[in-house]
Design a protein around this motif. Structure first.
Motif, PDB file in Angstrom:
ATOM      1  N   ILE A   4       7.314   2.499  20.974  1.00 24.80           N
ATOM      2  CA  ILE A   4       7.024   2.406  19.547  1.00 24.80           C
ATOM      3  C   ILE A   4       5.739   3.159  19.224  1.00 24.80           C
ATOM      4  N   VAL A   5       4.731   3.010  20.047  1.00 29.91           N
ATOM      5  CA  VAL A   5       3.460   3.704  19.817  1.00 29.91           C
ATOM      6  C   VAL A   5       3.648   5.215  19.928  1.00 29.91           C
ATOM      7  N   ILE A   6       4.399   5.670  20.919  1.00 37.72           N
ATOM      8  CA  ILE A   6       4.652   7.102  21.081  1.00 37.72           C
ATOM      9  C   ILE A   6       5.449   7.639  19.892  1.00 37.72           C
ATOM     10  N   ALA A   7       6.446   6.887  19.440  1.00 35.78           N
ATOM     11  CA  ALA A   7       7.249   7.314  18.293  1.00 35.78           C
ATOM     12  C   ALA A   7       6.390   7.405  17.032  1.00 35.78           C
ATOM     13  N   MET A   8       5.499   6.472  16.844  1.00 30.35           N
ATOM     14  CA  MET A   8       4.615   6.498  15.677  1.00 30.35           C
ATOM     15  C   MET A   8       3.668   7.693  15.741  1.00 30.35           C
ATOM     16  N   LEU A   9       3.171   8.025  16.914  1.00 29.46           N
ATOM     17  CA  LEU A   9       2.280   9.173  17.053  1.00 29.46           C
ATOM     18  C   LEU A   9       3.017  10.484  16.774  1.00 29.46           C
ATOM     19  N   VAL A  10       4.257  10.565  17.231  1.00 36.61           N
ATOM     20  CA  VAL A  10       5.066  11.754  16.950  1.00 36.61           C
ATOM     21  C   VAL A  10       5.324  11.866  15.453  1.00 36.61           C
ATOM     22  N   LEU A  12       3.455  10.719  13.022  1.00 38.02           N
ATOM     23  CA  LEU A  12       2.196  11.103  12.385  1.00 38.02           C
ATOM     24  C   LEU A  12       1.896  12.584  12.597  1.00 38.02           C
ATOM     25  N   ALA A  13       2.196  13.104  13.771  1.00 33.48           N
ATOM     26  CA  ALA A  13       1.962  14.526  14.038  1.00 33.48           C
ATOM     27  C   ALA A  13       2.864  15.399  13.166  1.00 33.48           C
ATOM     28  N   VAL A  14       4.124  15.043  13.044  1.00 31.29           N
ATOM     29  CA  VAL A  14       5.048  15.808  12.209  1.00 31.29           C
ATOM     30  C   VAL A  14       4.621  15.731  10.739  1.00 31.29           C
ATOM     31  N   ALA A  15       4.223  14.552  10.291  1.00 30.62           N
ATOM     32  CA  ALA A  15       3.763  14.402   8.911  1.00 30.62           C
ATOM     33  C   ALA A  15       2.506  15.235   8.671  1.00 30.62           C
ATOM     34  N   GLY A  16       1.616  15.298   9.638  1.00 30.54           N
ATOM     35  CA  GLY A  16       0.412  16.118   9.507  1.00 30.54           C
ATOM     36  C   GLY A  16       0.739  17.591   9.408  1.00 30.54           C
TER      37      GLY A  16
END
Length: 63
Positions: A4-10, A12-16
């Motif tokens: 879940i943490v890795i998916a959230m970071l991915v 956030l990176a795509v949104a950035g």
């Protein structure tokens, strides 16, 4: 939990990257801090397929 943490970071990176593209290269400006990223985003956007007006009309008439 780690997935879940890795998916959230991915996410956030795509949104950035989307925000960075809309803020600079989409408007035709260069990115001040990392111009290479703006060039890469511009090349990726140019390579993406686009639907023409004629194709859009054809798709609308089919539905």
């Amino acid at each position: 939990m780690l997935y879940i943490v890795i998916a959230m970071l991915v996410c956030l990176a795509v949104a950035g990257l989307v925000v960075a593209y809309v803020a600079y290269p989409h408007r035709g400006e260069t990115m001040p801090a990392v111009p290479w990223l703006g060039e890469a985003l511009g090349k990726a956007a140019d390579a993406a397929p686009v639907i023409d007006e004629e194709e859009a009309d054809l798709l609308r008439s089919r539905s």
